[in-house]
Design a protein around this motif. Structure first.
Motif, mmCIF file in Angstrom:
data_model
loop_
_atom_site.group_PDB
_atom_site.id
_atom_site.type_symbol
_atom_site.label_atom_id
_atom_site.label_comp_id
_atom_site.label_asym_id
_atom_site.label_seq_id
_atom_site.Cartn_x
_atom_site.Cartn_y
_atom_site.Cartn_z
ATOM 1 N N GLY A 13 4.199 0.474 0.124
ATOM 2 C CA GLY A 13 4.842 -0.798 -0.242
ATOM 3 C C GLY A 13 6.176 -0.939 0.466
ATOM 4 O O GLY A 13 7.145 -1.431 -0.095
ATOM 5 N N SER A 15 6.828 -2.743 3.141
ATOM 6 C CA SER A 15 6.977 -3.946 3.979
ATOM 7 C C SER A 15 7.959 -4.955 3.392
ATOM 8 O O SER A 15 8.273 -5.956 4.038
ATOM 9 C CB SER A 15 5.610 -4.600 4.206
ATOM 10 N N ILE A 18 11.878 -3.202 -2.637
ATOM 11 C CA ILE A 18 12.431 -1.880 -2.933
ATOM 12 C C ILE A 18 12.004 -0.855 -1.878
ATOM 13 O O ILE A 18 12.813 -0.020 -1.447
ATOM 14 C CB ILE A 18 11.976 -1.440 -4.351
ATOM 15 N N GLY A 19 10.752 -0.915 -1.447
ATOM 16 C CA GLY A 19 10.256 0.026 -0.432
ATOM 17 C C GLY A 19 10.990 -0.132 0.884
ATOM 18 O O GLY A 19 11.427 0.854 1.490
ATOM 19 N N VAL A 62 -1.927 0.580 5.310
ATOM 20 C CA VAL A 62 -2.619 1.284 4.221
ATOM 21 C C VAL A 62 -2.846 0.327 3.054
ATOM 22 O O VAL A 62 -1.988 -0.496 2.737
ATOM 23 C CB VAL A 62 -1.828 2.537 3.753
ATOM 24 N N VAL A 64 -3.317 1.008 -0.733
ATOM 25 C CA VAL A 64 -3.192 2.178 -1.618
ATOM 26 C C VAL A 64 -4.365 2.316 -2.591
ATOM 27 O O VAL A 64 -4.558 3.381 -3.178
ATOM 28 C CB VAL A 64 -1.856 2.193 -2.406
ATOM 29 N N ILE A 113 -4.240 -1.184 -7.895
ATOM 30 C CA ILE A 113 -3.078 -0.948 -7.020
ATOM 31 C C ILE A 113 -1.987 -0.164 -7.762
ATOM 32 O O ILE A 113 -1.486 0.845 -7.257
ATOM 33 C CB ILE A 113 -2.537 -2.289 -6.464
ATOM 34 N N ALA A 141 7.509 3.197 -11.566
ATOM 35 C CA ALA A 141 6.996 2.563 -12.790
ATOM 36 C C ALA A 141 7.795 1.272 -12.931
ATOM 37 O O ALA A 141 7.836 0.457 -11.998
ATOM 38 C CB ALA A 141 7.168 3.485 -13.985
ATOM 39 N N TYR A 155 0.318 -5.634 -16.860
ATOM 40 C CA TYR A 155 1.302 -5.046 -15.923
ATOM 41 C C TYR A 155 2.004 -3.862 -16.601
ATOM 42 O O TYR A 155 2.106 -2.778 -16.026
ATOM 43 C CB TYR A 155 2.318 -6.102 -15.489
ATOM 44 N N THR A 188 12.794 -9.685 -5.530
ATOM 45 C CA THR A 188 11.925 -9.270 -4.412
ATOM 46 C C THR A 188 10.760 -10.259 -4.331
ATOM 47 O O THR A 188 10.732 -11.265 -5.032
ATOM 48 C CB THR A 188 11.336 -7.855 -4.643
ATOM 49 N N LEU A 190 7.909 -9.545 -5.427
ATOM 50 C CA LEU A 190 7.023 -9.246 -6.556
ATOM 51 C C LEU A 190 6.853 -10.482 -7.446
ATOM 52 O O LEU A 190 7.838 -11.151 -7.754
ATOM 53 C CB LEU A 190 7.597 -8.099 -7.393
#
Ligand code: NAD
Length: 244
Positions: A13, A15, A18-19, A62, A64, A113, A141, A155, A188, A190
């Motif tokens: 993650g 791209s 947070i990643g 990838v 996941v 995911i 998490a 979620y 983000t 998300l």
């Protein structure tokens, strides 16, 4: 930074959000980062930018949810940099909706995911770390692993699962560190996949008090920067004004 310099860190993650922020910050501190996500155009751009600023970065597409693909990512990291010191299982999705909407396909994608993705990272990475005699998993998490709110039942269930899996792995591991990362609200991408109109508005409200991804990246750096004998078990990082 002594315990970050030259560490090989695989980030899923990577791209966006947070990643991406963690990849940039860790590389700035001398880590060799291996970026994984599905959008290779974004990964290519981020890796090139890190290298442009003197860092070391590579990437691979990838999904996941696909164990074989995650194993390939780990092999790629080993072939490129010789080892895998840290696996940051961070990829996730959050298509929130009330349960009564019965968005079963979205529930299943979150399970695939958010839970299976973390398990796949562990399945692909644990044998490598055991052979090395050390390693570090950081599993994303959420504050949703501690509190449940309407529209977030599934979620939060996936994040409770990530919390439990991480805690179990930690208890079983004598030489492998495990950190559970629980961010509060962070601005983000998300939630961009929320299909329920009322819930989209609710997310906007929540995000009025939010952190930037860099605040979470700083927490990741803190966990990575500890010596092998110190395991930062859990990090909860929330906006100061936020109740949850
Ligand atoms: P984001 O949408 O910016 O990043 C998610 C990343 O995961 C993206 O790179 C995306 O492409 C990737 N991804 C999604 N599905 C994937 C798949 N099948 N295979 C590979 N990569 C995939 O959002 P973010 O906020 O940076 O999210 C990162 C993690 O943080 C997630 O696990 C999320 O649940 C968690 N989290 C976020 C918040 C928040 O408020 N933003 C709060 C708590 C926890």
């Amino acid at each position: 930074m002594k315990h970050v310099q030259d560490k090989v860190i695989v980030i899923t993650g990577a791209s966006s959000g947070i990643g991406e922020a963690s990849a940039r910050l860790l590389a700035e501190h001398g880590a060799k980062v291996v970026l994984g996500a599905r959008r290779t155009d974004k990964l290519e751009q981020i890796a090139a930018d890190i290298r442009h600023h003197g860092g070391q970065a590579t990437y691979m597409a990838v999904d996941v949810a696909d164990l074989d693909a995650v194993k390939k990512l780990m092999s790629f990291a080993q072939q490129t940099f010789g080892r895998v010191d840290v696996i940051f299982n961070n990829a996730g999705i959050m298509p929130l909706s009330p349960m009564s909407e019965l968005k079963v396909e979205e529930w299943n994608r979150m399970i695939d995911i958010n839970i299976r993705g973390v398990l796949n990272g562990i399945a692909a990475g644990l044998p490598i770390m055991q052979a090395q005699g050390k390693g570090h998993f950081i599993n994303t998490a959420s504050i949703g692993a501690h509190v449940v709110v309407p529209t977030a039942a599934v979620y939060c269930a996936t994040k409770y699962a990530v919390w439990a899996i991480s805690e179990g792995l930690r208890q079983e591991s004598k030489d492998i560190r495990v950190t559970t990362l629980c961010p509060g609200v962070v601005e983000t991408e998300l939630g961009h996949d929320i299909t329920d109109e009322a819930t989209k508005g609710q997310l906007k409200e929540w995000r009025k008090a939010s952190l930037t991804p860099d605040a979470i990246a700083q927490a990741v750096l803190y966990a990575v920067s500890q010596p092998d004998s110190v395991d930062v078990n859990e990090l909860i990082v929330r906006p100061t004004v936020s109740a949850f």
